[in-house]
Design an enzyme around this catalytic site. Structure first.
Site, mmCIF file in Angstrom:
data_model
loop_
_atom_site.group_PDB
_atom_site.id
_atom_site.type_symbol
_atom_site.label_atom_id
_atom_site.label_comp_id
_atom_site.label_asym_id
_atom_site.label_seq_id
_atom_site.Cartn_x
_atom_site.Cartn_y
_atom_site.Cartn_z
ATOM 1 N N PHE A 154 0.856 -1.180 0.000
ATOM 2 C CA PHE A 154 0.000 0.000 0.000
ATOM 3 C C PHE A 154 0.892 1.229 0.000
ATOM 4 O O PHE A 154 1.769 1.364 0.851
ATOM 5 C CB PHE A 154 -0.920 0.041 1.231
ATOM 6 C CG PHE A 154 -1.789 1.273 1.241
ATOM 7 C CD1 PHE A 154 -2.989 1.294 0.537
ATOM 8 C CD2 PHE A 154 -1.395 2.423 1.909
ATOM 9 C CE1 PHE A 154 -3.776 2.444 0.506
ATOM 10 C CE2 PHE A 154 -2.179 3.577 1.877
ATOM 11 C CZ PHE A 154 -3.369 3.579 1.186
ATOM 12 N N ASP A 239 9.357 2.634 1.536
ATOM 13 C CA ASP A 239 8.191 3.415 1.948
ATOM 14 C C ASP A 239 7.980 3.163 3.435
ATOM 15 O O ASP A 239 7.391 2.173 3.836
ATOM 16 C CB ASP A 239 6.961 3.015 1.128
ATOM 17 C CG ASP A 239 5.725 3.829 1.523
ATOM 18 O OD1 ASP A 239 5.778 4.535 2.557
ATOM 19 O OD2 ASP A 239 4.718 3.752 0.802
ATOM 20 N N LYS A 268 2.877 10.438 7.567
ATOM 21 C CA LYS A 268 2.103 10.151 8.781
ATOM 22 C C LYS A 268 2.687 10.798 10.040
ATOM 23 O O LYS A 268 2.482 11.984 10.255
ATOM 24 C CB LYS A 268 1.901 8.641 8.930
ATOM 25 C CG LYS A 268 0.986 8.090 7.830
ATOM 26 C CD LYS A 268 0.388 6.732 8.128
ATOM 27 C CE LYS A 268 -0.738 6.416 7.165
ATOM 28 N NZ LYS A 268 -0.348 5.598 6.022
HETATM 29 C C1 LIG Z 1 -0.652 5.787 4.591
HETATM 30 C C2 LIG Z 1 0.398 5.346 3.668
HETATM 31 C C3 LIG Z 1 0.701 6.053 2.489
HETATM 32 C C4 LIG Z 1 -0.138 7.219 2.022
HETATM 33 O O1 LIG Z 1 -0.159 8.275 2.903
HETATM 34 P P1 LIG Z 1 -1.266 9.427 2.760
HETATM 35 O O2 LIG Z 1 -0.810 10.503 3.702
HETATM 36 O O3 LIG Z 1 -2.569 8.818 3.165
HETATM 37 O O4 LIG Z 1 -1.276 9.861 1.338
HETATM 38 C C5 LIG Z 1 1.765 5.639 1.732
HETATM 39 N N1 LIG Z 1 2.496 4.564 2.091
HETATM 40 C C6 LIG Z 1 2.236 3.855 3.199
HETATM 41 C C7 LIG Z 1 3.101 2.689 3.546
HETATM 42 C C8 LIG Z 1 1.171 4.199 4.023
HETATM 43 O O5 LIG Z 1 0.890 3.471 5.093
#
Ligand SMILES: *Cc1c(COP(=O)(O)O)cnc(C)c1O
Length: 415
Positions: A154, A239, A268
């Protein structure tokens, strides 16, 4: 210290909750299906709803609230900055962006930082940087660059990102999609090695897959990804939007495995739960490919976000913060382990971060989360009968124990 939750709670049909639920249902797009809790106030690990009920927050904004709600140091930094200047645009400099980028780069041992706003923007920016690096530094022919990604991953909700998602809900109905991505199974180093071509510029992965249900790769996998990237001359792009900044009890989930990626994507928790703030963090040899006019964001690097981000970096620099997170992780792992066979089929943890597969005979994840909320604990289901717990790192061991005991009680009741 002992902690307690209010005993039996009324059905969420009481006046204020019902009123807000109906208004949200009628007037806000239905892209979420929230649990029947309408929050109006929060502090630390606790939130209060519009009908005065209190809940222990064991989701923590999908890790955006790693330091809890309204952490005093972060709120103070935000207040100080709001009284000075909040937005300049990047047309001018501001006196917050430099110190923030320097501090974050130093924390991660990298030379440069590209500040953005949301996690998806950090991922998009990382993809653009990797492609440009591929053309300019690696000499890949124009428009040929490929990026390998992992099934079940994700990375956000933009069209390019959902285009390489393997989740039918995330991508269905949103095509056509951006080409240039190859998907391999998560945790399968042989499949990754086989997917590498001379045009592969990067491997993009979550070191622990969060939305997939806290899926931890087999031991040694991340080190193997590092070796494969080195051999291929491709960038390892981690990520760590959800897994980073303390969530696994370590600064980064890759570092927990002793692995250093070339590019880190953060988001986040970087904004302290106060402002959206994300970043691409890498050495100059990589981020240096961006030159004026080639990438940007109106809000990226704004002084308010950078002031909060600097305060977040300060918190993470305190070894006690990560040590406490590891204590929470040990407690969570031990207590959840004891539930296996008692309504729980399997548990995966990485520090104070857990994916809990509930026995599907007891109900789906949403039913369990709704029952948990009625008992004053907030958690979130993901994919069927899997529950995710990611308590704020400021929760006490006692609070965490209470949350897991409450889950045990709910499962016993449903069983
Ligand atoms: C939440 C998340 C995103 C996206 O972040 P947003 O601020 O919602 O755009 C990208 N990568 C990972 C691993 C995430 O958990």
């Amino acid at each position: 210290m002992t902690v307690t939750l209010p005993g039996s709670r009324p059905e969420p049909t009481s006046t204020a909750t019902a009123w807000h639920e109906e208004l949200m249902e009628r007037r806000s797009a239905h892209n979420y299906h929230p649990l029947p809790v309408v929050v109006t106030e929060a502090e630390g690990a606790w939130v209060t709803d519009v009908d005065g009920r209190r809940y222990l927050d064991c989701l923590a904004g999908y890790s955006a609230l790693n330091f809890g709600h309204r952490h005093p140091a972060l709120v103070a930094a935000a207040h100080r900055q709001i009284d000075r200047v909040t937005l300049t645009s990047r047309a001018f400099g501001n006196d917050r962006i430099g110190p923030f980028c320097a501090a974050l780069g130093e924390l991660l041992g990298k030379q440069m930082v590209l500040p953005m706003n949301t996690g998806a923007e950090a991922v998009e920016s990382g993809i653009k940087v990797a492609r440009k690096w591929g053309y300019e530094v690696r000499g890949v022919s124009e428009d040929r660059a490929r990026i390998v990604v992992m099934a079940g991953g994700f990375h956000g909700r933009t069209t390019t990102i959902v285009g390489f998602s393997t989740d039918p809900d995330a991508r269905g109905g949103f095509g056509p999609f951006t080409p240039g991505f190859d998907v391999v199974p998560f945790g399968d180093a042989a499949a990754l090695a086989a997917a590498i071509t001379p045009d592969t510029v990067a491997v993009l992965l979550e070191p622990v897959q969060g939305e997939a249900g806290v899926v931890v790769p087999p031991p040694g996998f991340l080190a193997e990804v590092r070796r494969i990237c080195d051999r291929a001359g491709a960038l390892m792009v981690a990520d760590e939007v959800q897994s980073g900044l303390g969530r696994t009890g370590h600064l980064l989930a890759t570092r927990r495995e002793g692995v250093d990626a070339d590019v880190y994507l953060l988001g986040k928790a970087l904004g302290g739960g106060i402002v959206p703030l994300s970043a691409v963090v890498a050495d100059e040899a990589v981020l240096g490919v961006l030159r004026p006019g080639q990438h940007g964001s109106t809000f990226g690097g704004n002084p308010l976000a950078c002031a909060v981000g600097s305060a977040v970096v300060d918190l993470l620099g305190d070894p006690a913060v990560l040590a406490h997170a590891r204590d929470l992780g040990r407690e969570l792992t031990a207590r959840l382990g004891a539930l296996v066979g008692h309504g729980v089929v399997a548990v995966r943890t990485a520090g104070p971060w857990a994916g809990i597969d509930v026995d599907p005979r007891l109900g789906d994840g949403r039913a369990v989360c709704t029952a948990l909320a009625r008992r004053g604990v907030l958690a979130k289901d993901t994919h069927g009968a899997t529950l995710r717990m990611s308590p704020p790192l400021v929760a006490t061991v006692e609070e965490l124990a209470l949350a897991v005991d409450t889950l045990g009680g709910v499962l016993a009741e449903l069983g």
